[in-house]
Write a protein that holds these residues in place. Structure first.
Motif, PDB file in Angstrom:
ATOM      1  N   SER A 188       0.810  -1.220   0.000  1.00  0.00           N
ATOM      2  CA  SER A 188       0.000   0.000   0.000  1.00  0.00           C
ATOM      3  C   SER A 188       0.844   1.272   0.000  1.00  0.00           C
ATOM      4  O   SER A 188       0.296   2.362  -0.207  1.00  0.00           O
ATOM      5  CB  SER A 188      -0.926   0.014   1.225  1.00  0.00           C
ATOM      6  OG  SER A 188      -0.182   0.186   2.418  1.00  0.00           O
ATOM      7  N   VAL A 189       2.150   1.174   0.244  1.00  0.00           N
ATOM      8  CA  VAL A 189       3.002   2.360   0.231  1.00  0.00           C
ATOM      9  C   VAL A 189       3.052   2.906  -1.195  1.00  0.00           C
ATOM     10  O   VAL A 189       3.378   2.171  -2.131  1.00  0.00           O
ATOM     11  CB  VAL A 189       4.418   2.028   0.725  1.00  0.00           C
ATOM     12  CG1 VAL A 189       5.314   3.268   0.676  1.00  0.00           C
ATOM     13  CG2 VAL A 189       4.361   1.472   2.137  1.00  0.00           C
ATOM     14  N   PRO A 190       2.715   4.163  -1.405  1.00  0.00           N
ATOM     15  CA  PRO A 190       2.660   4.701  -2.773  1.00  0.00           C
ATOM     16  C   PRO A 190       4.007   4.612  -3.475  1.00  0.00           C
ATOM     17  O   PRO A 190       5.074   4.779  -2.876  1.00  0.00           O
ATOM     18  CB  PRO A 190       2.238   6.163  -2.561  1.00  0.00           C
ATOM     19  CG  PRO A 190       1.596   6.196  -1.220  1.00  0.00           C
ATOM     20  CD  PRO A 190       2.294   5.157  -0.404  1.00  0.00           C
ATOM     21  N   VAL A 191       3.967   4.324  -4.757  1.00  0.00           N
ATOM     22  CA  VAL A 191       5.085   4.331  -5.701  1.00  0.00           C
ATOM     23  C   VAL A 191       6.087   3.209  -5.424  1.00  0.00           C
ATOM     24  O   VAL A 191       6.386   2.400  -6.306  1.00  0.00           O
ATOM     25  CB  VAL A 191       5.813   5.697  -5.711  1.00  0.00           C
ATOM     26  CG1 VAL A 191       6.935   5.697  -6.752  1.00  0.00           C
ATOM     27  CG2 VAL A 191       4.838   6.823  -5.980  1.00  0.00           C
ATOM     28  N   VAL A 192       6.614   3.124  -4.191  1.00  0.00           N
ATOM     29  CA  VAL A 192       7.697   2.180  -3.917  1.00  0.00           C
ATOM     30  C   VAL A 192       7.209   0.909  -3.228  1.00  0.00           C
ATOM     31  O   VAL A 192       8.022   0.052  -2.880  1.00  0.00           O
ATOM     32  CB  VAL A 192       8.779   2.853  -3.039  1.00  0.00           C
ATOM     33  CG1 VAL A 192       9.389   4.031  -3.753  1.00  0.00           C
ATOM     34  CG2 VAL A 192       8.200   3.280  -1.691  1.00  0.00           C
ATOM     35  N   ASN A 328      -7.112   5.856  -8.157  1.00  0.00           N
ATOM     36  CA  ASN A 328      -6.140   5.612  -9.222  1.00  0.00           C
ATOM     37  C   ASN A 328      -5.560   6.938  -9.686  1.00  0.00           C
ATOM     38  O   ASN A 328      -6.291   7.828 -10.134  1.00  0.00           O
ATOM     39  CB  ASN A 328      -6.798   4.889 -10.405  1.00  0.00           C
ATOM     40  CG  ASN A 328      -7.218   3.473 -10.043  1.00  0.00           C
ATOM     41  OD1 ASN A 328      -6.488   2.775  -9.354  1.00  0.00           O
ATOM     42  ND2 ASN A 328      -8.395   3.066 -10.508  1.00  0.00           N
ATOM     43  N   VAL A 329      -4.243   7.087  -9.550  1.00  0.00           N
ATOM     44  CA  VAL A 329      -3.550   8.319  -9.922  1.00  0.00           C
ATOM     45  C   VAL A 329      -2.367   7.956 -10.801  1.00  0.00           C
ATOM     46  O   VAL A 329      -1.434   7.268 -10.350  1.00  0.00           O
ATOM     47  CB  VAL A 329      -3.059   9.092  -8.671  1.00  0.00           C
ATOM     48  CG1 VAL A 329      -2.323  10.362  -9.096  1.00  0.00           C
ATOM     49  CG2 VAL A 329      -4.216   9.429  -7.757  1.00  0.00           C
ATOM     50  N   ALA A 330      -2.409   8.397 -12.064  1.00  0.00           N
ATOM     51  CA  ALA A 330      -1.302   8.194 -13.013  1.00  0.00           C
ATOM     52  C   ALA A 330      -0.899   6.728 -13.105  1.00  0.00           C
ATOM     53  O   ALA A 330       0.287   6.385 -13.141  1.00  0.00           O
ATOM     54  CB  ALA A 330      -0.111   9.050 -12.626  1.00  0.00           C
TER      55      ALA A 330
END
Length: 549
Positions: A188-192, A328-330
């Motif tokens: 759940s951690v964004p991006v990484v 949902n983002v990018a």
């Protein structure tokens, strides 16, 4: 002849001990340090034993963990179980789970020590938590003990990690369910998040290297940090002296208590034996974590009624109460239903814990040293914050078992979830307001006692013939506790946004108070008692009982 030989052996042993001591004392400050340590004063109050409970349960953890390490195999290589537990014979499982079963059923005393290790871990975390609450509610985190507070919070955080790693090592269905939850939290951690999960698990879940990695963290990395931090904590306790409760002869410039030897040494040894014996008796009579009932972990199965240990139960409750929100983002999915309760909530919690001593010092402008403990009623806002946090934790802990509670009480899970959602918001607010009013009411009652005396129930007739109660004066010890209040005044108004915010927080924090009406001479005595040492360190003082001896 035997008596003469014994006397000669005793003489030789004494000479060898003296020679060894002289050799060490010529190279190290053994005599000087030992003399100072033996005369260190320890306050004689039960609340100061909470830290020792944590220390002694940690020693039990080290001893039992050393034994378990000799028999546990952290490998995730699959094998077929051939042990003495018949229901699982012939079942494929990992070496980690098979070695846990062998330790439980085939090693003499293995099950007792495995349960002793688990119970000691629970007591260790509970003792640290309650000890931190004692420090928080009594203001023992203030200068010069901010560093010790930071060390204590770090110890609690590392103890949580250590408990989770040990809980996950058996590789049974229950611990595997917990690791599945941990994997989702990392994702759940964004991006990484995906990169972190791939790195930790060595590939897709469940992987083949996680248990060996957790084993290294559990038996080597975290215990080393815990031992180092506990040693630093104890050194600071000795150097900074203990805090003590207000009382006659106790000020901000001394440390009153019993010396380490022989009084404190006898008491703490008895406490260690009591803790060890109680944990052993509990381990022999109360079953905990029966991994053979859960079976080996399978990625396509989940244990029913799966509940984590109490120290991470609030995270489970927060996950169950959070609505299913996603964004949902990018091209990236933000799982708010996991990120907020399992990542943001613990991060905010521990950030507040680390920063609180500096926040309170900022809003008070206090730069003095404090060696007297505050009574919780004398700081109603701080006490209310602590009680509100406890209520929020309790609601989240109950929510972590909402399915079990719904089944036991025959209530709808959805209805129970909404009850907990409302409770986790309104419960802390109500607890804050109620606690603050109770603290102020207790202060008001003490002021009434100072003005009108203690109620006695004795009726006397005055010179004018009127009948009325004959009050008694407040006892000296209780009077000292009433008036020795280190309560800062709100800061005056300042210029600038930061100054105005600081003034507003200070007034809100310390504006509600019950002032005591004291004569000038008593005010002078209280001010002298609360005046802290500027340059000279607090000196150790023996108790009157010890002086009589």
């Amino acid at each position: 002849m035997r008596g003469a030989r014994r006397e000669q052996a005793a003489v030789r042993a004494g000479e060898a001990a003296r020679t060894g001591f002289d050799v060490l004392d010529r190279r190290l400050p053994v005599a000087e340090s030992g003399r100072a340590l033996m005369r260190k004063a320890f306050p004689d109050h039960w609340s100061f034993l909470l830290g020792e409970l944590a220390l002694y349960s940690f020693l039990v953890l080290l001893l039992t963990g050393t034994f378990l390490t000799l028999f546990f195999d952290p490998s995730m290589v699959e094998t077929v179980y051939r042990g003495s537990y018949r229901p699982l014979r012939g079942q494929p499982m990992s070496q980690a789970y098979a070695s846990t079963l062998r330790l439980s059923f085939d090693v003499r005393g293995g099950l007792l020590l495995r349960q002793l290790h688990h119970w000691a871990a629970l007591v260790f975390l509970a003792a640290i938590g309650v000890h931190m609450l004692r420090v928080f509610f009594t203001g023992a985190f203030r200068r010069p003990r901010e560093t010790n507070w930071i060390i204590g919070v770090t110890l609690f955080l590392l103890a949580l990690l250590e408990g989770f790693c040990g809980y996950s090592l058996p590789d049974d269905l229950l611990s595997g369910t917990g690791l599945r939850t941990a994997h989702t939290i990392v994702l759940s951690v964004p991006v990484v998040g995906t990169y972190l999960a791939f790195f930790i698990w060595g590939g897709t879940f469940p992987g083949h290297i996680l248990i060996p990695r957790l084993y290294v963290v559990h038996v080597l990395f975290v215990p080393g940090l815990l031992i180092a931090l506990i040693a630093a904590h104890l050194i600071l306790v000795v150097y900074l002296k203990h805090t003590h409760w207000p009382g006659r002869g106790r000020t901000n410039r001394n440390a009153v208590g019993q010396p380490m030897f022989p009084q404190f040494t006898v008491k703490t040894t008895g406490l260690f034996l009591t803790v060890t014996g109680s944990l052993t008796l509990l381990s022999a009579l109360a079953q905990i974590n029966p991994v053979w009932n859960y079976g080996p972990y399978r990625a396509d199965q989940v244990a029913t009624d799966a509940q984590p240990d109490w120290y991470v139960g609030f995270l489970e409750g927060a996950l169950r109460l959070m609505p299913a929100w996603e964004t949902n983002v990018a091209g990236h999915t933000l799982m708010w239903n996991v990120l907020l309760p399992a990542v943001v909530l613990p991060g905010v919690l521990f950030t507040l814990l680390f920063a609180y001593p500096f926040f309170e010092r900022w809003i008070t402008g206090d730069r003095g040293e404090h060696h007297l403990c505050d009574r919780p009623r004398d700081h109603p806002t701080r006490t209310a914050f602590g009680v509100a946090a406890l209520v929020a934790y309790g609601v989240l802990l109950l929510a972590g078992g909402n399915d079990v509670a719904a089944l036991s009480f025959r209530v709808s899970v959805n209805a129970l979830t909404w009850i907990f959602r409302i409770g986790v918001i309104l419960g802390p607010v109500a607890a804050f307001l109620l606690t603050k009013r109770v603290c102020l009411a207790l202060q008001y009652r003490e002021r009434a006692r100072l003005l009108h005396g203690e109620e006695t129930g004795r009726v006397a007739q005055g010179v004018d013939g009127a009948l009325g109660e004959q009050p008694a004066s407040v006892a000296p010890d209780r009077l000292y506790r009433f008036v020795a209040r280190d309560l800062p005044h709100p800061l005056p108004a300042g210029r600038g946004r930061s100054a105005r915010l600081r003034t507003a927080l200070s007034r809100w924090y310390y504006g509600d108070r019950i002032e005591l009406r004291l004569p000038p001479e008593r005010r002078h005595t209280v001010a002298k008692t609360l005046t802290g040492p500027e340059r000279e360190p607090a000196r150790d003082t023996e108790t009157p009982e010890h002086r009589e001896r």
